[in-house]
Design a protein around this motif. Structure first.
Motif, short mmCIF file in Angstrom:
data_model
loop_
_atom_site.label_atom_id
_atom_site.label_comp_id
_atom_site.label_asym_id
_atom_site.label_seq_id
_atom_site.Cartn_x
_atom_site.Cartn_y
_atom_site.Cartn_z
N GLN A 29 0.83 -1.20 0.00
CA GLN A 29 0.00 0.00 0.00
C GLN A 29 0.87 1.25 0.00
OE1 GLN A 29 -3.26 0.20 2.94
NE2 GLN A 29 -2.69 2.33 3.34
N LEU A 79 -1.66 -0.97 -3.84
CA LEU A 79 -2.88 -0.28 -3.43
C LEU A 79 -2.52 1.19 -3.27
CD1 LEU A 79 -5.86 -0.59 -2.48
CD2 LEU A 79 -4.99 -0.92 -0.17
N LYS A 125 -3.48 4.85 -2.49
CA LYS A 125 -4.47 5.74 -1.88
C LYS A 125 -4.37 7.14 -2.45
CE LYS A 125 -5.94 3.66 2.31
NZ LYS A 125 -6.40 4.03 3.66
N CYS A 168 -7.52 3.76 -4.40
CA CYS A 168 -8.38 3.75 -3.22
C CYS A 168 -8.76 5.17 -2.79
CB CYS A 168 -7.70 3.00 -2.06
SG CYS A 168 -8.71 2.95 -0.56
N ARG A 206 -10.17 7.73 -0.25
CA ARG A 206 -10.17 7.68 1.22
C ARG A 206 -10.51 9.02 1.85
NH1 ARG A 206 -7.55 11.13 3.53
NH2 ARG A 206 -6.59 9.86 5.13
N ILE A 223 -11.32 1.27 -5.33
CA ILE A 223 -12.08 0.87 -4.15
C ILE A 223 -12.23 2.08 -3.22
CG2 ILE A 223 -11.16 -1.49 -4.37
CD1 ILE A 223 -9.49 -0.97 -1.83
N ASP A 228 -12.30 3.56 0.99
CA ASP A 228 -11.96 3.35 2.40
C ASP A 228 -12.84 4.28 3.22
OD1 ASP A 228 -10.94 3.55 4.95
OD2 ASP A 228 -8.86 3.88 4.36
#
Lengths: 342, 342, 342, 342
Positions: free
Chosen positions: A181, A204, A206, A234, A236, A266, A268
């Protein structure tokens, strides 16, 4: 690139055209009643719009090209699917990653992993090196934490992900976790982006705390330009003036990313909202907006968490969330990945 | 730390009090008509307010302590003065750092240095490792750039500063430059902060793009907690919704920092505004707000700059700025440092 | 207006060109290797860029025209000077407006006026109708307040300004004050803007809490389009994520406004920062940035103020500020207007 | 209210206590090792925290009370249900309001209404008085527009809503529409809020462009304090630095509002995102987050719309959206209201 030179003299226009020509850019001059405009096409990495903005007679330079190439939907029309063990991001099935913010001990992470898996989670998360605002806060178990997450992952047959913050630790991470990540604070740590790509592990990535969607995709472009296209974005939460929630979860970024890029994305909702109370509704909202997965903070005992307790779900909350998502994904024409517990 | 538990039961209150006691924190319970409030004093690094927010009966946890210690005015009442060669930041005299965004060649930097010094600049800046949003943009001359800035600095007897982005390059930087800059994107690269401190060199710490004043001081706290208090803070604009300017220069941060901290603070109106046109008025404004210095992008030929041309002053602009500042600083009871040109 | 139609068919392009022709707009099609671009010139009020964005084949519509006309520097090259009694905004001389946030009584305002004038203030301010976030907060003395400010202004021979919030009160305001203020929350109350213009009184137009510079100038355009060009713009801080200060004072807006518009612009560091502590340095910074005046909250006894006490200067603070500004304006080639006290 | 006075003298503390006592507030002094803290309870409208911040010895004043009363969940535990004809906001059933941004003609609105109803919409929207950033943009059909929306509503048996911008038009609106909308730019037009309440009609209260959730609820409090509790809140995107979308739709505000208030809350993904492309996914996301309804821009022919064409759905898009929502609401345990078309 469009260069506006409304009140420019012929000499000023010619200087700009000469410069474009020197750099091998194809250019057109259009002269209107009140305007002179130059259109330039070609290799963007050469043309550097900033150069022209400062030239005499230039009013404005408009960049109309998309700055990301490899990450763009134009470059690749079909969706990229990133597979990490049993979890696949970007297809019809939606995996959920769960686990505590910070790894505190083997027992804590094992307990988290067992309940995560029992509820159906596809992957286990846990931080070993924690970037904390204060030097006096708990900074993580470091190497010991990585050993724990590797052991727990193997024991429970769950793929694991953890955040890397130092380019010198990338090899160590690659030995211990299945996915690396890049955290919010390092989204534009370009040294780290270039080198993490070389690990050949799925990444991953962010979104930065105040990063535009374009800057976020440019961070992905750094990784892709270094030869790694196994990237899961991601969302977030971004920083806004609103203080009721820790961040403002920008869910519109999800359909936007799906439209302009082929990479999976995705959400968070734990960091995105900052409180466990909003995690259930915002998880559903993220999936309804089209997210390809979720990253959820879940702690066996949030009251005792060494980091981010307030936003962690209890095992019961998490189990309820998975049940709620199960029905929802069906109505959206997708499928929740449900791990078979032990 | 103040814990509000308005509708809590006695048992819930006792659980919180027990936990505080276990951690060695001194606490008081105050019971009002409609409220129960716990005040806790003690070592903040232990108390972790987040732990309590999740406990049953707790409405809110308010952190009233200042999280930075070493950087605070309470810790040290007198101003810290950071000296880099002839430049002193934090005293009555105001030094100006000038130079190009990126080092492009010996000739370019030498020319920049000569004109900077002739106009009175106290230090020379130049980027060797450039953090760029796009992987396809010019990334700097790297080690070659550091050799150039060292050579030019020696030749012209100007102390030099350059931005470090990789913890593995800190020693190399320490050999080549007099001051190490932590850039905006790395303000919360805690690995870098901890290690740059060990170089024992003065540090120029830029504010993050969306960092609060408190987070910025916490970044300084990381450096100080690692044993280096030679820090000059640099306000360089924050990200807001306003797009007319590249960033929003938050000049109020300057008197705020001077009030709550003993560290010197300067301003970078070049990045802070994004256009050379606003650099002169905003340099004056920064000094009038109490800044201890300026960081100015100046390029011998901004039209040809490989990076940040639009915001660079020409040598003529810079010379005019220094003349303007000379009168202004006197009226403010301060003194502009004016290097004697060759 | 520039319309990008990179992958459009000939038919799609023709539909756009037809539509432009129907509306009487002059247009050009430029075809490049990978792009088709239409430039359209003409009456912006007709062309409505939004119409084209939705047409098949259109990628993007870029508005390159300045939307404000009467407020632009192109429309009028020389600076507008707005005169309110002895105060002139926009020339070499810099007037300072001072007074309490809310008018509380004749005595309070009279005392404020006497000390303001004695320190050299050119105008007196005071709110009679207060827009407050809470319906339970003090809402002002209303008509009684206007009578007080009129009486105090006459007694002290000070021109006065107060904020109008209701179109039905404009005539009442015009009878009682010399200048009408449009507050932050009403910057886009277009009904109010159009009608306040008809009062023929000078208008103090504050920037909206999250207004762009362009939207602010468009608000001025509303007033000018209704026939009143006696407008003084007032920067008063914008809303950002930073919570240390009440707002973020965007001083760069000052040189930007001076560059793109002919209207005078002043600063309100009291609301812009939210604390009396930052008012002195930020007043100096505003003047150094080029402001044509200041709006300062000053209260005979800030501890007892019914509104905005924390950001009010005491008479002593204000007197010191005026002394500080006196020296500063000279160094900047301008002149502080200093009223002769009684 | 909590008053921190860490380094204060006894005399300073006593002055604060005296003042609190004078105002009839109940107060406690707590003295710790390094701190002195005063807790004050009582009528918040009297205590004005700002008064204390400026008193000698006071470090900080923390407001811990919720400033909204009537709008709070504490004041009323059960959900408020607002009924406008066949549409009920706040219960299990979810109504959708659809229609064009601006009313352009009887035919345009009639056509919009027919397709809206056929797809199942519960209410029809349309603007008659348009607040536009530019004085040169189409400002609406005004009274004529209200007559059209009333006629179309009756003809189609659809309740109608339109935005009121002038307190003098409230009676006219009350005669023509079933629900009055307070738009984004007028969320803190307190004159309008107080008077619109008196219409006794249901109010659709949009969130201000940069309003916090608390300020938004305080705007509702203004209406409730004037005796009208028929309020539907509408999240419509806030202003952030992100420019890819027109605004940032803050969907977390929905569960937050449902938690702290009893008022129903809907979402406007059309303004919230600025492009028809994101309306479908973000409508689903809003419902998944818990929204009690939707406000959707739909135009019979978006390409020809006089306002906000880019974000309008076509009748086909809208019909598809209603089909998508039908399945989704079931999975969430709610029910989509589906009008029976003619």
């Amino acid at each position: 690139m469009i260069i506006l030179m409304n009140a420019a003299t012929t000499e000023q226009v010619n200087r700009v055209l000469d410069k474009l020509r020197q750099l091998g850019l194809d250019s057109h001059l259009i002269t209107g009643l009140h305007s002179k405009i130059i259109m330039a096409n070609g290799d963007l990495s050469v043309c550097n719009p900033a150069l022209y903005e400062r030239m005499p007679g230039v009013d404005k330079v408009l960049l109309v090209e998309t700055p990301y190439k490899l990450a763009s939907r134009e470059f690749q029309r079909e969706d990229t699917i990133v597979t990490v063990g049993c979890a696949s991001f970007g297809g019809k099935t939606i995996p959920v990653i769960a686990g505590p913010c910070a790894i505190e001990s083997y027992d804590q992470l094992y307990q988290a992993g067992v309940t995560a898996k029992a509820a159906g989670a596809a992957m286990l998360r846990g931080g070993a090196y924690k970037p904390r605002t204060s030097p006096y806060s708990f900074q993580g178990l470091e190497k010991k934490g990585l050993e724990i997450i590797k052991a727990v992952g193997r024991e429970l047959e769950l793929p694991v992900v953890s955040e890397v913050t130092d380019p010198r630790s990338i090899d160590l991470f690659a030995e211990h976790v299945d996915m690396l990540q890049i955290g919010t604070r390092n989204m534009q740590n370009f040294v780290l982006l270039k080198e993490v790509a070389l690990s050949k592990k799925p990444i991953l990535l962010k979104r930065g705390l105040a990063a535009t969607i374009e800057e976020w995709l440019m961070a992905a472009e750094y990784i892709m330009a270094s030869g790694n296209n196994q990237i899961v974005l991601c969302e977030r939460g971004i920083r806004t003036y609103e203080t009721f929630t820790r961040n403002t979860l920008d869910l519109t970024a999800i359909p936007v990313i799906k439209h302009v890029s082929h990479l999976p994305v995705i959400a968070d909702p734990s960091h995105g909202t900052g409180s466990w109370r909003w995690v259930n509704p915002m998880s559903k909202a993220a999936i309804a907006a089209g997210a390809d997965g979720l990253l959820i903070e879940m702690h066996p005992n949030p009251e005792e968490a060494l980091s981010d307790g307030p936003q962690s779900l209890t095992p019961e909350n998490f189990s309820q969330l998975m049940t709620d998502l199960d029905g929802l994904t069906g109505a959206l024409g997708r499928l929740l990945y449900k791990n078979k517990g032990e």
